[in-house]
Every structure is written in structure tokens, then in C-alpha cells.
Design a protein around this motif. Structure first.
Motif, PDB file in Angstrom:
ATOM      1  N   ALA A 131       1.024  -1.119  -0.003  1.00  0.00           N
ATOM      2  CA  ALA A 131       0.043  -0.109  -0.274  1.00  0.00           C
ATOM      3  C   ALA A 131       0.984   1.089   0.247  1.00  0.00           C
ATOM      4  CB  ALA A 131      -0.694  -0.107   1.501  1.00  0.00           C
ATOM      5  N   ALA A 132       1.601   1.064   1.150  1.00  0.00           N
ATOM      6  CA  ALA A 132       2.718   2.401   0.833  1.00  0.00           C
ATOM      7  C   ALA A 132       3.264   2.654  -0.501  1.00  0.00           C
ATOM      8  CB  ALA A 132       4.261   2.244   1.937  1.00  0.00           C
ATOM      9  N   LYS A 133       3.744   1.543  -1.413  1.00  0.00           N
ATOM     10  CA  LYS A 133       4.220   1.878  -2.298  1.00  0.00           C
ATOM     11  C   LYS A 133       3.428   1.915  -3.708  1.00  0.00           C
ATOM     12  CE  LYS A 133       8.060   0.519  -3.998  1.00  0.00           C
ATOM     13  NZ  LYS A 133       8.344  -0.586  -4.851  1.00  0.00           N
ATOM     14  N   ALA A 134       1.844   1.875  -3.585  1.00  0.00           N
ATOM     15  CA  ALA A 134       0.467   2.156  -4.146  1.00  0.00           C
ATOM     16  C   ALA A 134       0.541   3.849  -3.837  1.00  0.00           C
ATOM     17  CB  ALA A 134      -0.018   1.368  -4.027  1.00  0.00           C
ATOM     18  N   ALA A 135       0.593   4.304  -2.656  1.00  0.00           N
ATOM     19  CA  ALA A 135       0.155   5.717  -2.579  1.00  0.00           C
ATOM     20  C   ALA A 135       1.537   6.299  -3.155  1.00  0.00           C
ATOM     21  CB  ALA A 135       0.493   5.592  -0.617  1.00  0.00           C
ATOM     22  N   GLN A 136       2.655   6.182  -3.207  1.00  0.00           N
ATOM     23  CA  GLN A 136       4.041   6.232  -3.668  1.00  0.00           C
ATOM     24  C   GLN A 136       3.956   6.857  -4.829  1.00  0.00           C
ATOM     25  OE1 GLN A 136       8.549   4.647  -3.136  1.00  0.00           O
ATOM     26  NE2 GLN A 136       8.355   5.680  -4.692  1.00  0.00           N
ATOM     27  N   VAL A 137       3.162   5.605  -6.010  1.00  0.00           N
ATOM     28  CA  VAL A 137       3.063   5.970  -7.316  1.00  0.00           C
ATOM     29  C   VAL A 137       1.832   6.371  -8.145  1.00  0.00           C
ATOM     30  CG1 VAL A 137       4.620   4.169  -8.007  1.00  0.00           C
ATOM     31  CG2 VAL A 137       2.516   3.578  -7.637  1.00  0.00           C
ATOM     32  N   LEU A 138       0.680   6.321  -7.117  1.00  0.00           N
ATOM     33  CA  LEU A 138      -0.578   6.835  -7.018  1.00  0.00           C
ATOM     34  C   LEU A 138      -0.145   8.892  -7.485  1.00  0.00           C
ATOM     35  CD1 LEU A 138      -2.827   4.512  -5.511  1.00  0.00           C
ATOM     36  CD2 LEU A 138      -3.015   5.426  -8.142  1.00  0.00           C
ATOM     37  N   ARG A 139      -1.324   9.016  -8.243  1.00  0.00           N
ATOM     38  CA  ARG A 139      -2.108  10.474  -8.842  1.00  0.00           C
ATOM     39  C   ARG A 139      -2.573  11.142  -7.961  1.00  0.00           C
ATOM     40  NH1 ARG A 139      -1.459   9.461 -14.417  1.00  0.00           N
ATOM     41  NH2 ARG A 139      -0.026  10.047 -15.318  1.00  0.00           N
ATOM     42  N   PRO A 140      -2.302  12.092  -6.486  1.00  0.00           N
ATOM     43  CA  PRO A 140      -3.108  12.261  -5.460  1.00  0.00           C
ATOM     44  C   PRO A 140      -5.027  12.349  -6.146  1.00  0.00           C
ATOM     45  CG  PRO A 140      -2.405  14.259  -6.174  1.00  0.00           C
ATOM     46  CD  PRO A 140      -1.855  12.991  -6.861  1.00  0.00           C
ATOM     47  N   GLY A 141      -5.955  11.347  -5.585  1.00  0.00           N
ATOM     48  CA  GLY A 141      -6.909  11.128  -6.025  1.00  0.00           C
ATOM     49  C   GLY A 141      -6.880   9.749  -7.127  1.00  0.00           C
ATOM     50  N   GLY A 142      -5.927   8.694  -6.856  1.00  0.00           N
ATOM     51  CA  GLY A 142      -6.298   7.773  -7.981  1.00  0.00           C
ATOM     52  C   GLY A 142      -6.358   6.894  -6.880  1.00  0.00           C
ATOM     53  N   ARG A 143      -6.473   5.568  -7.128  1.00  0.00           N
ATOM     54  CA  ARG A 143      -7.229   4.823  -6.869  1.00  0.00           C
ATOM     55  C   ARG A 143      -6.707   3.491  -6.273  1.00  0.00           C
ATOM     56  NH1 ARG A 143     -11.995   3.734  -4.464  1.00  0.00           N
ATOM     57  NH2 ARG A 143     -12.375   5.193  -5.358  1.00  0.00           N
ATOM     58  N   LEU A 144      -6.806   2.795  -5.226  1.00  0.00           N
ATOM     59  CA  LEU A 144      -5.823   1.449  -4.826  1.00  0.00           C
ATOM     60  C   LEU A 144      -7.008   0.408  -4.853  1.00  0.00           C
ATOM     61  CD1 LEU A 144      -3.724  -0.269  -4.750  1.00  0.00           C
ATOM     62  CD2 LEU A 144      -4.139   0.131  -2.210  1.00  0.00           C
ATOM     63  N   ALA A 145      -6.969  -1.202  -6.285  1.00  0.00           N
ATOM     64  CA  ALA A 145      -8.081  -1.476  -5.835  1.00  0.00           C
ATOM     65  C   ALA A 145      -7.546  -2.807  -6.242  1.00  0.00           C
ATOM     66  CB  ALA A 145      -9.123  -1.091  -6.700  1.00  0.00           C
ATOM     67  N   PRO A 146      -7.073  -3.834  -5.524  1.00  0.00           N
ATOM     68  CA  PRO A 146      -7.382  -5.221  -5.683  1.00  0.00           C
ATOM     69  C   PRO A 146      -8.017  -5.552  -5.580  1.00  0.00           C
ATOM     70  CG  PRO A 146      -6.334  -4.800  -2.742  1.00  0.00           C
ATOM     71  CD  PRO A 146      -6.589  -2.923  -4.217  1.00  0.00           C
ATOM     72  N   PHE A 147      -8.311  -7.274  -6.383  1.00  0.00           N
ATOM     73  CA  PHE A 147      -9.342  -7.773  -6.721  1.00  0.00           C
ATOM     74  C   PHE A 147      -8.903  -8.983  -6.071  1.00  0.00           C
ATOM     75  CE2 PHE A 147      -8.959  -5.734 -10.898  1.00  0.00           C
ATOM     76  CZ  PHE A 147      -8.398  -6.360 -11.004  1.00  0.00           C
ATOM     77  N   HIS A 148     -10.354  -9.753  -5.830  1.00  0.00           N
ATOM     78  CA  HIS A 148     -10.463 -10.868  -5.553  1.00  0.00           C
ATOM     79  C   HIS A 148     -11.388 -12.015  -6.214  1.00  0.00           C
ATOM     80  CE1 HIS A 148      -6.605 -10.520  -3.250  1.00  0.00           C
ATOM     81  NE2 HIS A 148      -5.951 -11.095  -3.302  1.00  0.00           N
ATOM     82  N   HIS A 149     -11.388 -13.227  -7.085  1.00  0.00           N
ATOM     83  CA  HIS A 149     -12.396 -13.974  -7.012  1.00  0.00           C
ATOM     84  C   HIS A 149     -12.695 -15.352  -5.603  1.00  0.00           C
ATOM     85  CE1 HIS A 149     -13.186 -13.187 -11.062  1.00  0.00           C
ATOM     86  NE2 HIS A 149     -12.205 -13.935 -11.986  1.00  0.00           N
ATOM     87  N   VAL A 150     -13.777 -14.630  -5.376  1.00  0.00           N
ATOM     88  CA  VAL A 150     -14.380 -16.420  -4.296  1.00  0.00           C
ATOM     89  C   VAL A 150     -15.005 -17.128  -5.331  1.00  0.00           C
ATOM     90  CG1 VAL A 150     -15.084 -16.274  -2.139  1.00  0.00           C
ATOM     91  CG2 VAL A 150     -14.304 -14.423  -2.539  1.00  0.00           C
ATOM     92  N   PRO A 151     -14.514 -18.061  -5.675  1.00  0.00           N
ATOM     93  CA  PRO A 151     -15.530 -19.272  -6.013  1.00  0.00           C
ATOM     94  C   PRO A 151     -16.133 -19.794  -5.035  1.00  0.00           C
ATOM     95  CG  PRO A 151     -12.932 -20.228  -6.149  1.00  0.00           C
ATOM     96  CD  PRO A 151     -13.505 -18.589  -4.947  1.00  0.00           C
ATOM     97  N   ARG A 152     -17.124 -20.459  -5.017  1.00  0.00           N
ATOM     98  CA  ARG A 152     -18.270 -21.857  -4.283  1.00  0.00           C
ATOM     99  C   ARG A 152     -18.064 -22.942  -5.488  1.00  0.00           C
ATOM    100  NH1 ARG A 152     -23.755 -21.580  -3.197  1.00  0.00           N
ATOM    101  NH2 ARG A 152     -24.179 -19.641  -4.119  1.00  0.00           N
ATOM    102  N   LEU A 153     -17.078 -23.603  -5.140  1.00  0.00           N
ATOM    103  CA  LEU A 153     -17.825 -24.877  -5.715  1.00  0.00           C
ATOM    104  C   LEU A 153     -19.177 -25.717  -5.504  1.00  0.00           C
ATOM    105  CD1 LEU A 153     -14.841 -24.634  -6.082  1.00  0.00           C
ATOM    106  CD2 LEU A 153     -13.637 -27.229  -5.971  1.00  0.00           C
ATOM    107  N   PRO A 154     -19.634 -26.265  -6.257  1.00  0.00           N
ATOM    108  CA  PRO A 154     -21.115 -27.103  -5.574  1.00  0.00           C
ATOM    109  C   PRO A 154     -20.276 -28.398  -5.320  1.00  0.00           C
ATOM    110  CG  PRO A 154     -20.680 -26.892  -9.018  1.00  0.00           C
ATOM    111  CD  PRO A 154     -19.555 -26.663  -7.855  1.00  0.00           C
TER     112      PRO A 154
END
Length: 276
Positions: A131-154
Motif C-alpha cells: 500500500a505504501a508503494k501504491a501511495a508513492q506511485v498514485l496521483r492524488p485521487g488515484g485508486r488502489l483497487a486489488p480484487f479477488h475471486h471468491v468461488p463457491r464450488l458445487p
């Protein structure tokens, strides 16, 4: 936390970013990974783009370029950072620019971005340092947005997978709840850790979660193509992997040769605040 399928959480591993041997196993069959892994909902891509100040995107743990290509299709300029050269090589073949490095060690060389994303990969990054590295490279107002799949197997598939895995790896039993009915509950410690990393790094708004529900129906062949890309299976010897695939294949046959898997894809996101 996550060392299981597609990055699913292992409740007994509190710091998955310290377990690099699992993350580094995916490149052993990068072509299969790129072919078999699920894409991300277009609504997710659209919302991240709309909530960012521009279209310069940094993709952390870019892998073979799956989500990078989706953001490129949304008219974004994407740079990937990926620690595995084998994965990066596949991404480059699809015209995704990738630099090979661990994100914590990567040198931005003064470059700035409107969004920092990570598709089912942020659990391999130190949550505070990342997160600190992301803050370093993001412009003000830029968005940090990691995402993950959560699958539910039959239930039938989950039972076959858990039973076969217990047989071939008795010292590492698979908790059926991780990929079954309680999958979202199993993932919540991961999402809390990501949000806490943003808070501890500073320079971000209060994190929030966005959720996208969808479903993927796979044939028997598609299921068996995807399973070897799951983190808990990538390092199994061929004979043990075959046992697992045979068991799951029989379960899918019993369902008529295909099975649907519901997904919830969760974004933990915050915006960069403060001065340039």
C-alpha cells in the motif's frame, strides 16, 4: 493466508506473502494458467475506471496479463509488474507491457498512475509495504483497487476435491469451507488485512468493499484444465494430481458433464489523498 485454489485462503497461513514458493509455482504452466483462469466481471473493470482520475493503470502481480487485457479493452494504458519471467513472457505475447520484479522492490522511476490494481494477486504482496508503494506511485485521487475471486464450488465437486486431496496430501487437508458455502467468510480475514494495510500505510481514504456476483459454467474438460492452476495443486507430483483430477472428473460426470460455479469477486479499494 491464501495458498489454496486460485489464491484462496489457508486459515493456518497468516502471512501468505512470505510463502513465495506457492506464488512462484504458477509459472510452471503459464500457458494453461492464461487459458484456464477465469476473467473478471466487466462491471468491475468499468467501475474502477470510472472511479479513477484517468486511465493510466499499474497492474501488480500481472501474471499472464488476464486483467491487464481487460483494462486495455476499456481504453486504459496498462503497465504490469510481475515477479515471474515465465508469466510475464506470456503477457508480453498479448501486447501487455510487463516489468519483472516483486512489487515491493520495483522501481517506478518517477512514473505516476491513476489506478493500481491487482487481480487475485495482492495476497502475495506485503499489505503495508504494498500500500505504501501504491501511495508513492498514485496521483492524488488515484485508486488502489486489488480484487479477488471468491468461488463457491458445487457440493459434489468440493466433496470430490477435498476427499482426493486428503488422500494424496494427508498432512495438508483441504478445509471444505474455504471453497464451499462459507467461502466469503473464509476470505474476510484477507480483505480485512488488505484494508488494514491501506490504513497503516497512510495517505488513503477509508477502504471499502465492492462486490460483484456472477457465475461460470464449465464442462468437464474445462474444470480439469483449470484445477492444475490452483495453488494447492500446482506442486503435486503428476500421479497425485491425476488422482485428484480423476475424482473431480467423476463428480462432474455425475452432474451431467458440466457444472456451474458461482463467484463473488471482491474489490478492496481506497483513494490516494494528500498532496502530490
Amino acid at each position: 493466508m491464501p495458498t489454496l485454489s486460485q489464491g484462496q485462503p489457508d486459515r493456518h497461513v497468516p502471512e501468505p506473502h512470505r510463502h513465495r514458493q506457492v506464488a512462484e509455482s504458477f509459472g510452471a504452466d503459464a500457458e494453461r494458467y492464461d487459458r484456464a483462469r477465469p476473467r473478471y466481471p466487466e462491471a468491475l473493470v468499468d467501475r474502477i475506471v470510472a472511479a479513477s482520475p484517468g486511465r493510466d493503470v499499474l497492474d501488480v502481480g500481472a501474471g499472464t496479463g488476464i486483467e491487464a487485457r481487460q483494462f486495455q479493452a476499456a481504453d486504459c494504458t496498462v503497465l504490469g509488474v510481475e515477479p515471474d519471467e515465465r508469466m510475464a513472457a506470456v503477457a508480453r505475447r498479448s501486447r501487455v507491457e510487463v516489468e519483472v520484479a516483486r512489487f515491493e522492490d520495483w522501481q517506478p522511476a518517477g512514473r505516476r498512475f491513476d489506478a493500481v490494481i491487482a487481480g487475485t494477486a495482492w495476497h502475495w504482496v506485503d499489505p503495508v509495504a504494498g500500500a505504501a508503494k501504491a501511495a508513492q506511485v498514485l496521483r492524488p485521487g488515484g485508486r488502489l483497487a486489488p480484487f479477488h475471486h471468491v468461488p463457491r464450488l458445487p457440493a459434489e465437486v468440493m466433496g470430490a476435491l477435498a476427499g482426493a486431496y486428503r488422500q494424496v496430501a494427508p498432512d495438508s487437508p483441504l478445509d471444505p469451507g474455504v471453497l464451499g458455502e462459507s467461502a466469503l467468510d473464509a476470505f474476510q480475514p484477507l480483505f480485512t488485512r488488505i484494508a488494514d494495510g491501506m490504513r497503516q500505510a497512510g495517505g488513503f481514504s477509508e477502504p471499502e468493499q465492492w462486490r460483484f456476483t456472477w457465475e461460470r459454467t464449465c464442462t468437464r474438460d474445462e474444470w480439469l484444465d483449470q484445477l492444475p492452476t490452483f495453488g494447492l495443486l500446482t506442486r503435486l507430483p503428476a500421479d497425485k494430481l491425476a488422482t485428484v483430477l480423476d475424482s473431480v472428473g467423476a463428480a462432474i460426470d455425475s452432474l451431467g458433464g458440466s457444472a456451474a460455479m458461482p463467484y463473488t469477486t471482491v474489490v478492496v479499494t481506497s483513494t490516494r489523498s494528500g498532496p502530490n
